[in-house]
Structures are given as structure tokens and as C-alpha cells.
Design a protein around this motif. Structure first.
Motif, PDB file in Angstrom:
ATOM      1  N   GLU A 275      28.110   5.444  32.024  1.00 45.82           N
ATOM      2  CA  GLU A 275      28.768   4.139  31.994  1.00 45.82           C
ATOM      3  C   GLU A 275      27.998   3.161  32.873  1.00 45.82           C
ATOM      4  O   GLU A 275      27.684   3.469  34.030  1.00 45.82           O
ATOM      5  CB  GLU A 275      30.216   4.229  32.479  1.00 45.82           C
ATOM      6  N   ILE A 276      27.709   2.003  32.346  1.00 51.03           N
ATOM      7  CA  ILE A 276      27.005   0.970  33.112  1.00 51.03           C
ATOM      8  C   ILE A 276      27.906  -0.261  33.163  1.00 51.03           C
ATOM      9  O   ILE A 276      28.073  -0.961  32.157  1.00 51.03           O
ATOM     10  CB  ILE A 276      25.659   0.612  32.464  1.00 51.03           C
ATOM     11  N   PRO A 277      28.524  -0.545  34.316  1.00 51.58           N
ATOM     12  CA  PRO A 277      29.386  -1.721  34.407  1.00 51.58           C
ATOM     13  C   PRO A 277      28.567  -3.001  34.270  1.00 51.58           C
ATOM     14  O   PRO A 277      27.429  -3.077  34.726  1.00 51.58           O
ATOM     15  CB  PRO A 277      30.018  -1.606  35.799  1.00 51.58           C
ATOM     16  N   ASP A 278      29.163  -3.999  33.614  1.00 50.56           N
ATOM     17  CA  ASP A 278      28.429  -5.252  33.449  1.00 50.56           C
ATOM     18  C   ASP A 278      28.508  -6.086  34.720  1.00 50.56           C
ATOM     19  O   ASP A 278      29.264  -5.795  35.653  1.00 50.56           O
ATOM     20  CB  ASP A 278      28.943  -6.044  32.244  1.00 50.56           C
ATOM     21  N   VAL A 279      27.707  -7.125  34.768  1.00 48.48           N
ATOM     22  CA  VAL A 279      27.592  -7.958  35.961  1.00 48.48           C
ATOM     23  C   VAL A 279      28.928  -8.614  36.307  1.00 48.48           C
ATOM     24  O   VAL A 279      29.306  -8.716  37.486  1.00 48.48           O
ATOM     25  CB  VAL A 279      26.501  -9.033  35.763  1.00 48.48           C
ATOM     26  N   LEU A 280      29.681  -9.056  35.291  1.00 47.96           N
ATOM     27  CA  LEU A 280      30.932  -9.762  35.549  1.00 47.96           C
ATOM     28  C   LEU A 280      31.968  -8.874  36.228  1.00 47.96           C
ATOM     29  O   LEU A 280      32.817  -9.365  36.974  1.00 47.96           O
ATOM     30  CB  LEU A 280      31.486 -10.339  34.252  1.00 47.96           C
ATOM     31  N   THR A 281      31.922  -7.573  35.977  1.00 41.66           N
ATOM     32  CA  THR A 281      32.834  -6.665  36.669  1.00 41.66           C
ATOM     33  C   THR A 281      32.571  -6.694  38.171  1.00 41.66           C
ATOM     34  O   THR A 281      33.507  -6.775  38.980  1.00 41.66           O
ATOM     35  CB  THR A 281      32.674  -5.225  36.142  1.00 41.66           C
ATOM     36  N   PHE A 282      31.294  -6.654  38.552  1.00 37.72           N
ATOM     37  CA  PHE A 282      30.957  -6.714  39.975  1.00 37.72           C
ATOM     38  C   PHE A 282      31.258  -8.090  40.559  1.00 37.72           C
ATOM     39  O   PHE A 282      31.712  -8.207  41.701  1.00 37.72           O
ATOM     40  CB  PHE A 282      29.483  -6.364  40.177  1.00 37.72           C
ATOM     41  N   VAL A 283      31.025  -9.141  39.790  1.00 40.54           N
ATOM     42  CA  VAL A 283      31.316 -10.498  40.275  1.00 40.54           C
ATOM     43  C   VAL A 283      32.810 -10.651  40.519  1.00 40.54           C
ATOM     44  O   VAL A 283      33.247 -11.127  41.575  1.00 40.54           O
ATOM     45  CB  VAL A 283      30.817 -11.559  39.274  1.00 40.54           C
ATOM     46  N   GLY A 284      33.617 -10.252  39.532  1.00 40.08           N
ATOM     47  CA  GLY A 284      35.060 -10.351  39.689  1.00 40.08           C
ATOM     48  C   GLY A 284      35.572  -9.507  40.846  1.00 40.08           C
ATOM     49  O   GLY A 284      36.416  -9.953  41.635  1.00 40.08           O
ATOM     50  N   ALA A 285      35.065  -8.269  40.956  1.00 42.43           N
ATOM     51  CA  ALA A 285      35.476  -7.401  42.062  1.00 42.43           C
ATOM     52  C   ALA A 285      35.066  -8.001  43.398  1.00 42.43           C
ATOM     53  O   ALA A 285      35.805  -7.903  44.389  1.00 42.43           O
ATOM     54  CB  ALA A 285      34.855  -6.016  41.896  1.00 42.43           C
ATOM     55  N   GLY A 286      33.903  -8.648  43.450  1.00 38.38           N
ATOM     56  CA  GLY A 286      33.470  -9.298  44.683  1.00 38.38           C
ATOM     57  C   GLY A 286      34.397 -10.434  45.081  1.00 38.38           C
ATOM     58  O   GLY A 286      34.728 -10.603  46.270  1.00 38.38           O
ATOM     59  N   ILE A 287      34.824 -11.225  44.105  1.00 42.03           N
ATOM     60  CA  ILE A 287      35.753 -12.327  44.385  1.00 42.03           C
ATOM     61  C   ILE A 287      37.084 -11.787  44.907  1.00 42.03           C
ATOM     62  O   ILE A 287      37.647 -12.291  45.890  1.00 42.03           O
ATOM     63  CB  ILE A 287      35.971 -13.175  43.113  1.00 42.03           C
ATOM     64  N   ILE A 288      37.593 -10.732  44.263  1.00 39.52           N
ATOM     65  CA  ILE A 288      38.843 -10.111  44.713  1.00 39.52           C
ATOM     66  C   ILE A 288      38.681  -9.560  46.128  1.00 39.52           C
ATOM     67  O   ILE A 288      39.572  -9.692  46.978  1.00 39.52           O
ATOM     68  CB  ILE A 288      39.266  -8.991  43.747  1.00 39.52           C
ATOM     69  N   THR A 289      37.523  -8.946  46.403  1.00 40.82           N
ATOM     70  CA  THR A 289      37.257  -8.379  47.719  1.00 40.82           C
ATOM     71  C   THR A 289      37.309  -9.443  48.804  1.00 40.82           C
ATOM     72  O   THR A 289      37.961  -9.276  49.844  1.00 40.82           O
ATOM     73  CB  THR A 289      35.881  -7.688  47.736  1.00 40.82           C
ATOM     74  N   VAL A 290      36.622 -10.549  48.578  1.00 37.87           N
ATOM     75  CA  VAL A 290      36.605 -11.632  49.561  1.00 37.87           C
ATOM     76  C   VAL A 290      38.015 -12.154  49.800  1.00 37.87           C
ATOM     77  O   VAL A 290      38.435 -12.389  50.946  1.00 37.87           O
ATOM     78  CB  VAL A 290      35.675 -12.772  49.091  1.00 37.87           C
ATOM     79  N   SER A 291      38.772 -12.332  48.722  1.00 39.47           N
ATOM     80  CA  SER A 291      40.126 -12.857  48.840  1.00 39.47           C
ATOM     81  C   SER A 291      41.029 -11.935  49.641  1.00 39.47           C
ATOM     82  O   SER A 291      41.719 -12.371  50.575  1.00 39.47           O
ATOM     83  CB  SER A 291      40.713 -13.073  47.443  1.00 39.47           C
ATOM     84  N   THR A 292      41.055 -10.640  49.304  1.00 39.09           N
ATOM     85  CA  THR A 292      41.938  -9.715  49.997  1.00 39.09           C
ATOM     86  C   THR A 292      41.504  -9.476  51.437  1.00 39.09           C
ATOM     87  O   THR A 292      42.345  -9.297  52.317  1.00 39.09           O
ATOM     88  CB  THR A 292      42.010  -8.377  49.244  1.00 39.09           C
ATOM     89  N   CYS A 293      40.206  -9.466  51.694  1.00 36.48           N
ATOM     90  CA  CYS A 293      39.735  -9.321  53.072  1.00 36.48           C
ATOM     91  C   CYS A 293      40.165 -10.517  53.912  1.00 36.48           C
ATOM     92  O   CYS A 293      40.544 -10.378  55.083  1.00 36.48           O
ATOM     93  CB  CYS A 293      38.218  -9.167  53.108  1.00 36.48           C
ATOM     94  N   TYR A 294      40.119 -11.716  53.316  1.00 39.71           N
ATOM     95  CA  TYR A 294      40.554 -12.900  54.053  1.00 39.71           C
ATOM     96  C   TYR A 294      42.039 -12.814  54.362  1.00 39.71           C
ATOM     97  O   TYR A 294      42.474 -13.134  55.483  1.00 39.71           O
ATOM     98  CB  TYR A 294      40.266 -14.173  53.258  1.00 39.71           C
ATOM     99  N   ILE A 295      42.848 -12.374  53.379  1.00 37.03           N
ATOM    100  CA  ILE A 295      44.282 -12.245  53.607  1.00 37.03           C
ATOM    101  C   ILE A 295      44.551 -11.252  54.735  1.00 37.03           C
ATOM    102  O   ILE A 295      45.376 -11.503  55.626  1.00 37.03           O
ATOM    103  CB  ILE A 295      44.996 -11.811  52.314  1.00 37.03           C
ATOM    104  N   ALA A 296      43.857 -10.109  54.713  1.00 36.32           N
ATOM    105  CA  ALA A 296      44.051  -9.097  55.761  1.00 36.32           C
ATOM    106  C   ALA A 296      43.647  -9.645  57.117  1.00 36.32           C
ATOM    107  O   ALA A 296      44.336  -9.428  58.128  1.00 36.32           O
ATOM    108  CB  ALA A 296      43.242  -7.848  55.434  1.00 36.32           C
TER     109      ALA A 296
END
Length: 306
Positions: A275-296
Motif C-alpha cells: 500500500e502506498i498512501p497518496d500525498v494528500l493523506t499525509f497532508v491532511g494528517a499533518g494538518i490534523i496533527t498541528v491542530s490537535t497538538c495546538y489544542i493540547a
């Protein structure tokens, strides 16, 4: 005869070796290990669900908590089960069962990297649920972080470009149910001991998950039994590692390390399933990561001020 150097050396114990590090480093190590364990567990779930229904695998996973509960009850007695909050435990059980079954189903049917990415939205649902049901105040910064996080979800979903599938909705539902379980535990922890909360999770969730598992039950081969038991052991070890990490430092300090599950999972998914995840999966996950880390981080700052 002298003991081997490995047994007498201060680093003979892995736990002792970690304790030689500073607390933030210890917490980071435990969270990284948890990520590796959970990534491996996700891979094994996919392997077993090629032959078996995910509900059957989920039952074996949660049932593994019962043997671990026996020593606790033997040591502390039945007093560990005393509570006046059975309705809250019942609600937590509903969320836990829904999150467990939906999470295993999503892992079995989605690309592994996508499944992990959707699980990252749980902190966003926790923040939203705390405002709606616990009366916590959502100020502008948290609202902005929530909006950014759900933009990350849309990047992964790609509405209009990729058909919105049932599997994606189930994955988001699993994250929302996990958030409900977290919020319920947050309420229970004000009056209940952690051992009581853990005990009721196993005792109430296991027989309920057995019901859908029986409808789809197939006779597993000895190999599948071994893999399912390993999934249960890994799930327990992962929870222990996460608990150790959060017990050492603020959640905001170690949460970024939890997101290493995505690259760990992506590598394993490529090596085993190509399985090779596409670029948008990593981009979206990165955006979610930044958001949740900021909330924490923001919650940590507010807690210190309080």
C-alpha cells in the motif's frame, strides 16, 4: 558462578535503562514505543481479517483484558468494583463498544495509513464534545484549531474527487466514539479510581462485543488464534506504554510523538501489502496533527494558569 554481565549491568532492564533518561525523554520513548506497538497491531488486524470478520478479532482483543483483571481483583478484593456511577459506566461501555467495533472494521477495510489518519481526529471530537456536553468554554483559538483540524479531514476525504465511502464514515465514527469514551472517563475519574474504571471496561465491554462476534464467528486456525492473542497482548502493552508516557509529563509534550504512528504504519503497509498512501493523506494528517497538538498545548497552558 557470577551472573552474566547482561543480568548485573544497570541496563539489563529495559525499564531501568529508560529511567536513566530525563523525564521528557522517558515520556517520548514510551510514546514512540506505543506507536510502534499500535502500528504492528493494526497490521496484524489486517492480516487476521483477511480470513476472519473484524468483530471476531475485536472480541478476542478486548477479552484479553479479563485475565489481566484477575490479579487486580485478587490483590484488592471486590472493593475495586464498588461504585455509585453505573449509568456513567454504561454510557462509557456504549462508546467503547462502538469505537472498538468501528475501529477494527475501518482497519480491515481502509488503507492502513488512511485508517490511522482518521483516528487522529479523536482529540478534535473530544474538544468539541467537552464544549457541548461538559460545559467547557470554547474560545476563539480553540475554535480556529478545530476548524483547521476538520479542514485536514476534508483534505483526506477529498469530497467531489473521491466518492465518500461507508468505510471512511465508519472510521470517523470510531474516532467520535473514542472521544465519547474519553469524555466519560474524564467525568468518572473525578470520583472513581483508575483500577475501577479499567475493571468495568473489561467486565461490561467483553460480553457485549461477544454478541456480534458470535453472529460472524468462524473457527480460526491455530495460526489465527496465535495472531489474535498477540493482538490482545499488543493492545494491552500499547495502553500501558501510553499511560506511562502521560504519567510523566503534560500530554502536550508527548502528543506529537503519537503521530509517528502514521509513518510507522505506512512503512509496514508498504512492506506487507504494498500500500502506498497518496500525498494528500499525509497532508491532511499533518494538518490534523498541528491542530490537535495546538489544542493540547493550549489546554496545558490554561491548566498551569489555573
Amino acid at each position: 558462578m557470577p551472573m552474566p554481565l547482561l543480568l548485573t549491568h544497570p541496563y539489563s532492564s529495559f525499564d531501568a535503562a529508560i529511567k536513566r533518561c530525563a523525564l521528557p525523554v522517558q515520556a517520548a520513548i514510551w510514546m514512540i514505543l506505543a506507536g510502534m506497538v499500535f502500528s504492528t497491531m493494526g497490521l496484524l488486524i489486517r492480516v487476521t481479517t483477511v480470513e476472519l470478520h473484524p468483530f471476531q478479532v475485536a472480541f478476542v482483543r478486548i477479552a484479553m483484558g479479563i485475565p489481566l483483571l484477575v490479579p487486580i481483583v485478587m490483590r484488592q478484593g471486590l472493593t475495586v468494583l464498588r461504585t455509585n456511577n453505573l449509568p456513567a459506566y454504561a454510557l462509557r461501555t456504549v462508546f467503547s463498544v462502538a469505537g472498538l467495533l468501528a475501529g477494527f472494521y475501518a482497519t480491515a477495510h481502509l488503507p492502513l495509513a488512511d485508517s490511522v489518519s482518521f483516528s487522529f481526529t479523536a482529540p478534535l471530537f473530544v474538544t468539541l464534545g467537552a464544549a457541548l456536553f461538559l460545559g467547557e468554554v470554547l474560545r476563539l483559538r480553540r475554535i480556529a484549531a478545530l476548524v483547521v483540524g476538520f479542514i485536514g479531514v476534508l483534505v483526506i476525504l477529498r469530497p467531489g474527487q473521491v466518492p465518500l465511502s461507508l468505510d471512511m464514515m465508519v472510521a470517523l465514527g470510531a474516532a467520535a466514539a473514542s472521544a465519547g469514551s474519553i469524555l466519560t472517563v474524564k467525568r468518572l475519574s473525578a470520583t472513581e479510581s483508575s483500577m475501577t474504571i479499567v475493571a468495568y471496561l473489561s467486565l461490561l465491554t467483553t460480553p457485549i462485543v461477544l454478541i456480534p462476534a458470535l453472529y460472524v464467528w468462524q473457527s480460526p486456525s491455530p495460526t489465527m488464534w496465535a495472531v489474535m492473542i498477540l493482538i490482545g497482548v499488543l493492545g494491552t502493552l500499547g495502553q500501558i506504554a501510553v499511560t506511562r508516557s502521560y504519567s510523566l509529563v503534560d500530554a502536550s509534550m508527548v502528543m506529537p510523538f503519537d503521530y509517528l504512528r502514521l509513518p510507522f504504519t505506512a512503512v509496514l503497509a508498504y512492506l506487507v501489502f504494498f500500500e502506498i498512501p497518496d500525498v494528500l493523506t499525509f497532508v491532511g494528517a499533518g494538518i490534523i496533527t498541528v491542530s490537535t497538538c495546538y489544542i493540547a498545548w493550549r489546554e496545558s497552558v490554561l491548566a498551569r494558569r489555573g
